[in-house]
Structure formats: structure tokens, C-alpha cells
Design a protein around this motif. Sequence first.
Motif, PDB file in Angstrom:
ATOM      1  N   ASP A   1      60.051   9.563  38.742  1.00 21.23           N
ATOM      2  CA  ASP A   1      59.159  10.635  38.491  1.00 21.23           C
ATOM      3  C   ASP A   1      58.972  11.194  40.210  1.00 21.23           C
ATOM      4  N   GLU A   2      58.350  12.903  39.286  1.00 19.64           N
ATOM      5  CA  GLU A   2      58.525  13.888  40.236  1.00 19.64           C
ATOM      6  C   GLU A   2      57.235  14.874  40.103  1.00 19.64           C
ATOM      7  N   VAL A   3      56.567  15.589  40.496  1.00 19.88           N
ATOM      8  CA  VAL A   3      55.518  16.800  40.030  1.00 19.88           C
ATOM      9  C   VAL A   3      55.877  17.419  41.745  1.00 19.88           C
ATOM     10  N   LYS A   4      56.027  18.342  41.424  1.00 18.80           N
ATOM     11  CA  LYS A   4      56.497  19.589  42.756  1.00 18.80           C
ATOM     12  C   LYS A   4      55.914  21.015  41.650  1.00 18.80           C
ATOM     13  N   TRP A   5      54.684  21.857  42.584  1.00 18.04           N
ATOM     14  CA  TRP A   5      53.815  22.351  42.227  1.00 18.04           C
ATOM     15  C   TRP A   5      53.917  23.558  43.383  1.00 18.04           C
ATOM     16  N   SER A   6      53.789  24.956  42.563  1.00 18.35           N
ATOM     17  CA  SER A   6      54.031  25.994  44.182  1.00 18.35           C
ATOM     18  C   SER A   6      52.635  25.840  44.026  1.00 18.35           C
ATOM     19  N   PHE A   7      52.183  26.883  45.056  1.00 16.23           N
ATOM     20  CA  PHE A   7      50.428  27.174  45.318  1.00 16.23           C
ATOM     21  C   PHE A   7      50.014  27.935  44.077  1.00 16.23           C
ATOM     22  N   GLU A   8      51.032  28.486  43.183  1.00 16.87           N
ATOM     23  CA  GLU A   8      50.737  29.310  41.646  1.00 16.87           C
ATOM     24  C   GLU A   8      49.846  27.973  40.388  1.00 16.87           C
ATOM     25  N   GLU A   9      50.780  27.623  40.256  1.00 11.11           N
ATOM     26  CA  GLU A   9      50.730  25.823  39.925  1.00 11.11           C
ATOM     27  C   GLU A   9      49.853  25.346  39.976  1.00 11.11           C
ATOM     28  N   LEU A  10      49.647  24.762  41.577  1.00  7.43           N
ATOM     29  CA  LEU A  10      48.527  24.057  42.344  1.00  7.43           C
ATOM     30  C   LEU A  10      47.582  24.750  41.218  1.00  7.43           C
ATOM     31  N   GLY A  11      47.039  26.038  41.838  1.00  9.97           N
ATOM     32  CA  GLY A  11      45.794  27.045  41.452  1.00  9.97           C
ATOM     33  C   GLY A  11      45.589  26.802  39.751  1.00  9.97           C
ATOM     34  N   ILE A  12      46.585  26.522  38.592  1.00  9.83           N
ATOM     35  CA  ILE A  12      46.237  27.016  37.535  1.00  9.83           C
ATOM     36  C   ILE A  12      46.198  25.199  37.258  1.00  9.83           C
ATOM     37  N   GLN A  13      46.048  24.287  37.783  1.00  7.81           N
ATOM     38  CA  GLN A  13      46.348  22.682  37.170  1.00  7.81           C
ATOM     39  C   GLN A  13      44.860  22.633  38.002  1.00  7.81           C
ATOM     40  N   SER A  14      44.453  22.615  38.896  1.00  9.44           N
ATOM     41  CA  SER A  14      42.885  22.645  39.688  1.00  9.44           C
ATOM     42  C   SER A  14      42.191  23.559  38.409  1.00  9.44           C
ATOM     43  N   ARG A  15      42.230  24.392  38.437  1.00 13.55           N
ATOM     44  CA  ARG A  15      41.350  25.761  37.927  1.00 13.55           C
ATOM     45  C   ARG A  15      41.171  24.590  36.463  1.00 13.55           C
ATOM     46  N   LYS A  16      42.244  23.903  35.827  1.00 14.46           N
ATOM     47  CA  LYS A  16      41.754  22.647  34.948  1.00 14.46           C
ATOM     48  C   LYS A  16      41.124  21.667  34.856  1.00 14.46           C
ATOM     49  N   ALA A  17      41.524  21.683  36.214  1.00 17.02           N
ATOM     50  CA  ALA A  17      40.492  20.539  36.781  1.00 17.02           C
ATOM     51  C   ALA A  17      38.811  20.854  37.134  1.00 17.02           C
ATOM     52  N   ALA A  18      39.007  21.687  37.179  1.00 15.80           N
ATOM     53  CA  ALA A  18      37.673  22.736  37.795  1.00 15.80           C
ATOM     54  C   ALA A  18      37.073  22.587  36.420  1.00 15.80           C
ATOM     55  N   ASN A  19      37.685  23.540  35.335  1.00  7.89           N
ATOM     56  CA  ASN A  19      36.737  23.424  34.093  1.00  7.89           C
ATOM     57  C   ASN A  19      36.048  22.045  33.590  1.00  7.89           C
ATOM     58  N   VAL A  20      36.985  21.139  33.871  1.00  2.90           N
ATOM     59  CA  VAL A  20      36.903  19.522  33.661  1.00  2.90           C
ATOM     60  C   VAL A  20      35.532  18.912  34.180  1.00  2.90           C
ATOM     61  N   LEU A  21      35.823  19.135  35.351  1.00  6.40           N
ATOM     62  CA  LEU A  21      34.566  18.985  36.170  1.00  6.40           C
ATOM     63  C   LEU A  21      33.066  19.410  35.948  1.00  6.40           C
ATOM     64  N   SER A  22      33.667  21.201  35.931  1.00  7.15           N
ATOM     65  CA  SER A  22      31.955  21.230  35.989  1.00  7.15           C
ATOM     66  C   SER A  22      31.873  21.481  33.690  1.00  7.15           C
ATOM     67  N   ARG A  23      32.363  21.976  32.992  1.00  6.83           N
ATOM     68  CA  ARG A  23      31.843  22.101  31.933  1.00  6.83           C
ATOM     69  C   ARG A  23      32.186  20.613  30.832  1.00  6.83           C
ATOM     70  N   VAL A  24      32.679  19.740  31.664  1.00 14.62           N
ATOM     71  CA  VAL A  24      33.194  18.061  30.580  1.00 14.62           C
ATOM     72  C   VAL A  24      32.022  17.264  31.094  1.00 14.62           C
TER      73      VAL A  24
ATOM     74  N   ASN B   1      40.313  16.912  44.432  1.00 15.22           N
ATOM     75  CA  ASN B   1      40.161  18.063  45.399  1.00 15.22           C
ATOM     76  C   ASN B   1      39.420  19.371  45.758  1.00 15.22           C
ATOM     77  N   VAL B   2      41.114  19.939  45.210  1.00 16.00           N
ATOM     78  CA  VAL B   2      41.203  21.033  45.026  1.00 16.00           C
ATOM     79  C   VAL B   2      39.901  21.869  43.528  1.00 16.00           C
ATOM     80  N   ALA B   3      39.772  20.635  42.890  1.00 16.52           N
ATOM     81  CA  ALA B   3      38.891  20.772  41.907  1.00 16.52           C
ATOM     82  C   ALA B   3      37.713  20.929  42.102  1.00 16.52           C
ATOM     83  N   CYS B   4      37.633  20.250  43.057  1.00 15.34           N
ATOM     84  CA  CYS B   4      35.729  20.270  44.131  1.00 15.34           C
ATOM     85  C   CYS B   4      35.903  21.321  44.936  1.00 15.34           C
TER      86      CYS B   4
END
Length: 563
Positions: free
Chosen positions: A70-93, A116-119
Motif C-alpha cells: 500500500d502506498e499514499v503519495k500526495w502533492s502539496f495540492e493534494e495534501l491541501g485538499i485532503q486536509s481541508r476535508k479533514a478540517a471540515n470534519v473536525l470543525s463541522r461534524v 495535524n494539518v486539519a488542526c
Amino acid sequence: AFYKPLRYVSIGLPRPQKTITDFEAILEGKQAIPEYFNFASDVLDMWTQMEKTGKRPPNPAFWWINGQGDEVKWSFEELGIQSRKAANVLSRVCNLRPGDRLLVILPRIPEWWLVNVACMRTGIIIIPGISQLTMKDIQYRLQASGAKAIVTIDSLAPQVDAISADCPSLRTKVLVSGSSRQGWLNFRELCQAAPEEHNCVKTKSQDPSVIYFTSGTSGAPKMLEHTQIGYGVGFSICARKFMDLTNSDIFWNTSDTGWVKTAWSSYSTWITGACLFTHELPKTDTSLILNTLCQMPITVFCCVPTMFQMIVQQDLSRYKFKSLRHCVAGGESLNPDVRTKWKSQTGVDLYEGYGQSETTLICGNQIGKKIKPGSMGKAFPPYDVQIVDDEGNILPPGKEGNIGIRIKPKLPICFFTGYLNNAEKTASCKRGDFYLTGDCAHMDEDGYFWFKGRMDDVINSSSYRIGPFEVESALSEHPAVAESAVVSSPDPIRGEVVKAFVVLNSNFINQDPGELTRELQDHVKRLTAPYKYPRKVEFVQELPKTVSGKIQRSILRKKEWGN
Ligand code: ATP
Ligand code: MG
């Protein structure tokens, strides 16, 4: 239906973009501390822009493998997208607000970095915890911190459930798992459904960002807090001058996610725009580490000294380190012998750094500066590091004393805000204009620091002061010794004497213990001043260690003294 509208609004006024040079200038006090700082919007999103305009090499921002394909590779842009989603989970849900505290106990999986980035994006204060925490440890951390939510994995969920009722502040439990559990939110499912848009919260530079518990080497772990700016720019110089990172590097640090070293590594890597590599490492065994180092294009590597020590005892000739060009170690003393062996077997330099959970890198070997074997190197910005007596008076070069950090008239920009809920402990480590690290060393004429030991670990025998490290270093050069820990032991005449607990290499296990003891004693007498030799030697199967792998001499000492 999961997503409640946000109640707080962040104002997304465009801020002038800062660069790594600015971050270093802020750290060194050459530029004023900005009123607002947020690592996600000021650093990570800057790299996303650079990535889009081709101003950064195409290596990923984050690269994870688990050794099972298994492997995960994110560009900074993808890290940005994924962490924004996570941020929405933490704040809104999860309904967490800026300043709320979140306990995160996860293995080395991508979600740890996402949370971490979502925080950062939401201003939530993250409290990373080590994976091996027991039910009691988790309860202590939840109660002490007043965390409102916890993020963890299946194996720890039953333990959290068992203590939830005793943790009144805990409102939300989040599981990172492929399956669901009663009373828990499922992080992966929620992230998948979450919107990608999120406005990063404008955090003030002095707002808290992380809470850590110290390693617990000398007693119960202490809870402490760092600021947004402290961690935000605190690793910029160390990343370049200690870790030798640039935006084309791939950096791997093996430590547990609950130890400051993982955060240090992440901030250092990302402030330089390098790629953060992680292996899930269900078990930290040396061959897995060596194979990964050879198979993956890792250029810079960080590990604990004990692991390097275990590695250099093997024959490394069958390993080809194709990409590796620089290594760093910290958290414990590095035996000079290990450095030499590592260099001769791999051709790669091994730099030593010294720091604490309370700070960032205090001193270390520096790129372009002479390395003195056995020394921890020189002070790193922004710290003014001095050897001081117990009242905080500066001692001259060559004199042994407390490693002190100047905190007056100006508090260093990256410095913990205090031991939380423990004003007494916070006050007790401040003397005069200095903060006392609790460690003992001397500084030479050239400003290099030479570690002696933790103040509590230094042995006082017939009015000689003996640091465990120098005895352990001497012992480690004997082929029979795999590992050792040196502590004080009571003695009717001398008050206390040096005692060594020794773990033997397997081919020496059947030797006569009396003979081996004499041989080790003679060996130490030959290598150091004879008064330092261990008058007592005990052979043991293993040494007590913290989960981060640090030797807990205090446990051995207490056993010797019966308290
Ligand atoms: P606790 O404070 O709970 O007893 P701890 O001090 O081990 O635990 P950390 O903050 O993780 O918690 O570790 C910092 C300490 O580790 C330093 O104060 C020092 O004693 C030791 N240390 C770190 N780097 C080095 C190094 N290069 N050489 C020697 N010791 C080191
Ligand atoms: Mg400590």
C-alpha cells in the motif's frame, strides 16, 4: 446531513506571501514576529502555489508505505485538499472550535498527518499520544488536558470506551478504521463525503498550536504547550543547517507519532518544501529499516541513537545506500564510536542534535562546521545557550553545570508556554535569566557542548562527578556489549559507586560472568579516567526504556537505592 454550517467565520484577506528566508529571519529576530501565523496557510499553501507554477521540484509532499504494497503519495495540492476535508470534519461534524483540544493516538498512517494539518487549518490544539499508551495513560491525558475529542484506531477504542465516563470533557470519539463502531464517528467515511473548501483560521502567532507530554524518562510525563509561531518557524534553520534539507529531498524519520520528533520532522521537512516519507513500521526492526533505506529514494534519514547503535553492529556490506546522503540522530547521547562506524560502513555523515519537548533544537552539529566527535555541537538559533550554576550564573568554558537557555530579557520565540496545570514546576526550572534544561554539560572554548548526563543521572562517587554517558560510551566499544546503562549504586565507604547494567551480544552470553566483569572493568579503565570504571556490573536481558526507546536510568537507580 453530517455537515453543520460553521458558526465562526475566518476572514480570508490575502496576506503578503512569506518565504523560507523570512521564516529564518523571524526566528533569528531579524524580522518582527508577525501578528498572525499559520503553518498551513503560510507555509503549506505557499508550496502548493510554487508547485502549480513549477517553482518546486515534482517530488511529493507526503509519501507513505506500509511494506505490504500500500502506498499514499500526495502533492502539496493534494495534501491541501485532503486536509481541508479533514478540517471540515473536525470543525463541522465534531464541532471543535479554535482553541479546543484534540487527543490523537494513531500509528504511522497518513491520517495522523491529515489530522495535524486539519488542526492547523481550524486552530484546534492537537495532543499527539504514543500508540502504546495504556487505558490509564489515556485517561490521564484526557483528564489532564480536558480534550473534547479523541481520534484513534480500533485496537484502542474499547479502552477509550471503558474510561469515557470518567472524562467529562470528552464529547466526541473518532475512529480511523475500515469499519464502524457504536458511539464513534468514522473519520475515513466522513472525510470522503466532506467538502474540499475550507477557509484557514487566522491564528495569532502566540496562539497555542500543540500540546505534548514529555517522554517520561525521569518520571511522570509533563504536559506542555507550544505556540503557532514557535513550531511554525522554529525548525527553519535546523532544517537547513542540521538536517541539510532542500525542496528536492526525501526525508524519513522513524519515530512514533506521539513523540515530538515526528512533529519536528514534519515541520522541518515541509518548511523547506521537501518530501516527508513515512513507513508504517509495525515493528521497528533494523533489517526493515535498512531495506527501506536502500529501496526507496530517501536522501536524509533520522533515527534514535540506540537504533543506529544496533544497526552498526551488523555487517552492512550487503546494503547499497543509493540515495542516502545525510543522517541525523537525537533524543539521547550518540556514542562517538557509532558515528564513526556508521560513516565507515555507509559513507554517510551522522549528525547529532540535542533538544527537548520544551524547546526546538537547542544545539547540534552544523553543516559546514567542524564536528568534534562526542560533542553535541553548537547552539542553534534562536537560543542563547550557556552553562550556568544552580542560581543561573554563567560559568566559564570548561566548567561543568546546567545547560541553560536565556529567557530574559527576551523569551526565545520557540519556547514552551509552561507546564500546563503545574505553575510550580514551570517556575522551578527558571533561575535568574535562564531556563534550566535539567541536563548537565560543559562548553569548550569554541562554543561546543559536551553532554554529561541528566542532572539526576550524574553519579557522585568519592566527590568525583561521573556522567553515565562517558562510561556507557567506553563500554559500547567492547565487542561483548550490545547496550548498557550506568547508574549510581549505594556503597558503605564511597557513598555511591558506578554500576553498569549490561546487555551482552549473543556470542558472549555463555562467558564466565566474573571474568567478563573484570574484562569490562579493565576495558573502561583503559579508555577513560580509571576512577570512572564500574565497580559493580550486572548482566541483564534488556534495559528499561520509554516507548520512544530512551533508556530509563531512573528506574534502575531507584531499584539500586530501594526507593
Ligand atoms: P521527561 O522530561 O518526562 O523525563 P524526557 O526528558 O526524556 O522525559 P524529551 O523532552 O523527549 O523527554 O527528551 C529531552 C531530553 O532528552 C533532554 O533533556 C536530554 O536529557 C535528552 N537528549 C535529547 N537529545 C540528546 C542528545 N543529543 N544527547 C544527550 N541527551 C539528549
Ligand atoms: Mg525532560
